[in-house]
Design an enzyme around this catalytic site. Sequence first.
Site, PDB file in Angstrom:
ATOM      1  CD1 TRP A  30     -30.896 -19.837 -37.558  1.00 19.19           C
ATOM      2  CD2 TRP A  30     -32.140 -21.537 -37.413  1.00 19.19           C
ATOM      3  NE1 TRP A  30     -30.903 -20.088 -36.400  1.00 19.19           N
ATOM      4  CE2 TRP A  30     -31.625 -21.188 -36.088  1.00 19.19           C
ATOM      5  CE3 TRP A  30     -32.880 -22.860 -37.591  1.00 19.19           C
ATOM      6  CZ2 TRP A  30     -31.738 -22.205 -35.031  1.00 19.19           C
ATOM      7  CZ3 TRP A  30     -33.049 -23.726 -36.202  1.00 19.19           C
ATOM      8  CH2 TRP A  30     -32.563 -23.234 -35.104  1.00 19.19           C
ATOM      9  CG  ASP A  31     -31.186 -15.376 -37.234  1.00 22.69           C
ATOM     10  OD1 ASP A  31     -31.010 -15.261 -36.073  1.00 22.69           O
ATOM     11  OD2 ASP A  31     -30.299 -15.564 -38.013  1.00 22.69           O
ATOM     12  CD  GLU A  84     -24.712 -22.984 -34.552  1.00 26.91           C
ATOM     13  OE1 GLU A  84     -24.141 -22.302 -33.603  1.00 26.91           O
ATOM     14  OE2 GLU A  84     -24.733 -22.477 -35.782  1.00 26.91           O
ATOM     15  CE  LYS A 107     -23.717 -21.262 -29.771  1.00 25.02           C
ATOM     16  NZ  LYS A 107     -23.143 -20.809 -31.152  1.00 25.02           N
ATOM     17  CD  GLN A 108     -28.468 -22.592 -30.958  1.00 26.45           C
ATOM     18  OE1 GLN A 108     -28.891 -21.460 -30.601  1.00 26.45           O
ATOM     19  NE2 GLN A 108     -27.785 -22.583 -31.866  1.00 26.45           N
TER      20      GLN A 108
END
Length: 805
Positions: free
Chosen positions: A353-354, A492, A612-613
């Site tokens: 998805w960058d 995630e 995680k983020q």
Amino acid sequence: MSRWLLAYDGYDPDWEGVREALCTLGNGYFATRGAQPEATADGVHYPGTYVAGCYDRLASRVAGHTVVNEDLVNAPNWLPLTVRIEDGPWLRLAALAAGDGALLAHRQELDLRRGVLTRLLRFADAAGRVTRMAQRRFVSMDDPHLAALETTLVPENWSGRMEVRSAIDGRVTNSGVARYRLLNGSHLVPDGEGPHGHEAVWLSCRTATSRIGIAVAARTRVDAAAERRTHDERGWIGQDMTVRAQESVPVTVEKVVALFTTRDRAIGEPAEAARTRVDRAGTFDELLERHVPAWDRLWHRSQLDVDREDVQRVLNLHTFHLLQTVSVHTVELDVGVPARGLHGEAYRGHVFWDELFVLPFLTLRFPEIARALLLYRWRRLPEARRAARREGHRGAMYPWQSGADGREETQRLHLNPRSGRWLPDHSHLQRHVGLAIAYNVWRFYEATGDAEFLAEYGAEMLLEIARFFADLAVHNKKGDRYEIRGVMGPDEYHDGYPGRDEPGLDNNVYTNVLAVWVLCRALDVLALLPADSREGLRERLGLTGEEITRMRDVSRRMRVVFHDGVLSQFEGYADLEELDWDGYRRRYGDIRRLDRILEAEGDTPNRYRASKQPDVLMLFYLLSRQELDSVLTRLGYPPGPDLIERTIAYYLPRTSHGSTLSAVVHAWLMARVDGDEAWEFFLESLRGDIEDRQRGTTAEGIHLGAMAGTLNLVQRCYAGISTQGPVLHLDPRLPTGLGHVRLGLRYRGHWGIDVTCSRDRLRVALRPGVASPIEVACDPDRVTIEPGGSWETPLADGRLPARHA
């Protein structure tokens, strides 16, 4: 240190992989890691060359299962060039450092402005003969098929026989990531090799299953009388050139390389094309004379300047690697945005998805590249439709990991290096990748006004993605709300509920809210298109009035979960345990990969309020406050005061920052909350790759989304640029660490916009010679700037004064 120079002194085996990734040279068509030309893949060094879009699929036997993985192929290594004196050993830095001779000096310099990697080496062999070496190399930004390496050798205290070996190695495998080495990485099948004339050799191979032909031709010249011998093995060919070296007299070796594949246009056969191109190529200096101006043109369009040299150097490095991965040459290719660039083999070269982080910078400078990257997604729309049908849904379900043809490439098993166990991988449940694609389509249209793209390509993608999410949503038990179940969010760490066998989460707020935003944009697209285009599109898609009604209904009745006055990451999040963060930090120090730590202990992050983020917080990164308020109000959840600030404060201490994207997103979020902490997050995002903050991941490939994200922070957050229709909006917020930001932009056909922010002033100028005036809004001011004109307004410590706020 210069803002244009990345330099390393000495030889450090522990950091060679990082240096090789950061010193990668490329042009959007192919890229080669900054490995030493004499090095082989030996656990310290990893030469790698990657051609954009060149994938291959192989089966492996892992943990009792047959798994199939697709990789971005490590192409034949064109770099090999080494030297030996008399009958001594071939030059190897590791041997010199170990005492087989002496490494007297070693320096590597990457010139970002010119795209040239220089290496300076001084060494003594076991007999005490001292030799000085200077190497320059580049991958041509002028001709995407060419690269060149120049090596100058100077005997300092000896005369005698010197041999130089120049080769092409097609025996390479994909083995650059330790945790993948149990998988089959033998993607290249040799097809042939041979000499070409007196100075050149060629090698041809094909990929094992995708059968892409790859050919490399190398021409090597020596500026001294040389005896030349060609020798080859299957998949390898080289030339040995012997010269009589004289003390203090330089010997220069020039290697020019051409690379072609069967995916290229306007060629016959790749090996013939490579031989022909290398025959016609000029000298190293002639090629360099065309390469440097090509980079100058890119830098001219990429202007982004700040008043701190240390920050500017890293921003230049990030721009450099972005443009080496997706350049003007990408426009002619069918490729996406690999998460780790063309710099290594992590994530197998897949597209995630960058684009969310990459396209904002490109769209305002290289809209043609951004458009080409979106077309990569459009061409894979049929595969996304098939994926949705297999799941029993309408519309298009894009994969979390994409490669050659757009099928789901996400692994179903992953290795935890800490425990050594292979574990189920459910990350394919990140359905939100489709929302990111739809988001990118709309933002591209907003910034460019490209109505043709929207009508021909963008509307179809956006509608099919919206259609999928409208169909994915189901009524709750009460029947008053829609829900999305069994998915994963960006976090995630959470892929399911403790004690539940089925993977996936219910009502992930990021997915639900962004789905509503996308549904609203789909309805907007239907209203925007001319009647004939709209009806033609509806007929082509078989989009019924009933489906449009459902889209509208879901966009008004999607469920959003709250707890403790904040948005819940997913339903049931409030029931999870709190993690002993301090305890884990005391025990392990670095807990970025908390998931691996917990699994090695026999535990799981699914039990804890630990991310995680950013997950929920990604909404605040992507949507303006007004957009988010509009969505929540539409759903019947009036946000109330300080919802964003409360939610940020809640999740920030519960995030381990296990992704380089985390610091980028938090730098953006905290800019509205705490300027000092925001600046620290920004600095952390700058350090991500250059200091390998994730401990070993940079050597496997740079983090392209995080690099582009820092550039977007400067333009979108610090300069306050937002794209809202034909008017360019600005709301500058300079951080405490910067006193000056200057940007050059292209917006909706205006190709000469200069924006300058200082602590006390904002200035917008339109260069002379552009076609038409531009309208700029900086609340409450709204002005029109004519070509050659400018407009200024005061700032108070880098922000709009109270009268504007």
